[in-house]
Design an enzyme around this catalytic site. Structure first.
Site, PDB file in Angstrom:
ATOM      1  CB  CYS A  89      -0.948  -0.005   1.190  1.00 17.72           C
ATOM      2  SG  CYS A  89      -0.168  -0.334   2.776  1.00 17.72           S
ATOM      3  N   GLY A  90       1.977   1.168  -0.735  1.00 10.32           N
ATOM      4  CA  GLY A  90       2.846   2.325  -0.863  1.00 10.32           C
ATOM      5  C   GLY A  90       3.481   2.711   0.462  1.00 10.32           C
TER       6      GLY A  90
END
Length: 242
Positions: A89-90
């Site tokens: 998720c970055g």
């Protein structure tokens, strides 16, 4: 050198992987769209709730409930860390963990170089919401008093009641003198802002700091409000606040 048959097999394998990746991308995009819609839809509710809270907090000197009264000496702090259960998720988890580690470092630096006559610096314990934050806090040896991993994608009030009850009970029993929340504020799909805010006790100072981080829309609306709403408490207002 690979044979023609081997090359064709590899090409087919790559194409199959591409199809799987594309399907995963579509699923992720759909989940992201629902999450963004949910976040944006809740902002109007948050705005009006905040207006009520700030209006009441302007008269905190008249409220003697412990959740509205700041303690003179802060010995122990409870930090609620909110992260995801999974990765990919970055920088979502990385940013908020870095923010928390910075808080720990600042606290440690001040404790190692105390100013004469200053009060001792507080001990910070953790409540983790999400597996990623829990893993990181355990890795660096922080004291975790509780963890919550089973929250659904669409969180409701009943889902967070156990967390709030834990924080309030720990504060009311004087196990902690302040409760903070470390969370990530959604700006856009490519930008999220990590924040650490005080939620207990509710004070004028903490409210003002939080308003300053809520964005221009909240600031401008708060500045334009010249009329202070006077709320009528039916019964003992100290008993009305749970």
């Amino acid at each position: 050198m690979a044979s023609t048959k081997e090359i064709k097999r590899r090409i087919k394998s790559v194409k199959n992987t591409k199809k799987i990746t594309k399907a995963m991308e579509l699923v992720a995009a759909s989940k992201m769209k629902r999450a963004v819609s949910s976040t944006l839809a809740s902002r109007l509710y948050a705005e009006y709730s905040w207006e009520i809270l700030t209006s009441i907090a302007k008269n905190t000197e008249k409220i003697t409930h412990p959740l509205f009264v700041e303690r003179e000496e802060i010995k122990n702090i409870l930090l609620i860390l909110i992260t995801s259960n999974r990765g990919l998720c970055g920088a979502y988890n990385t940013q908020i963990v870095k923010k928390v580690l910075s808080l720990f470092q600042n606290n440690a630096d001040r404790a190692s170089s105390p100013v004469e006559g200053s009060k001792p610096y507080p001990v910070i314990d953790i409540v983790t919401v999400g597996k990623k934050g829990d893993t990181m806090m355990r890795r660096i040896g922080r004291n975790i008093i509780a963890n919550f991993f089973e929250l659904p994608d669409n969180v409701s009030l009943s889902d967070i009641v156990p967390i709030s009850e834990l924080a309030i009970n720990e504060y009311n029993h004087s196990h902690y003198d302040k409760v903070l929340v470390a969370y990530t504020d959604f700006v856009s799909a490519l930008s999220q802002k990590p924040n650490i805010k005080q939620v207990i006790p509710v004070s004028k100072t903490s409210l003002k700091e939080l308003i300053n981080t809520l964005g221009d829309d909240f600031k401008n609306k708060d500045e334009k409000k010249e009329k202070i709403i006077d709320y009528l408490f039916e019964g003992d207002k100290d008993l009305l606040i749970p």
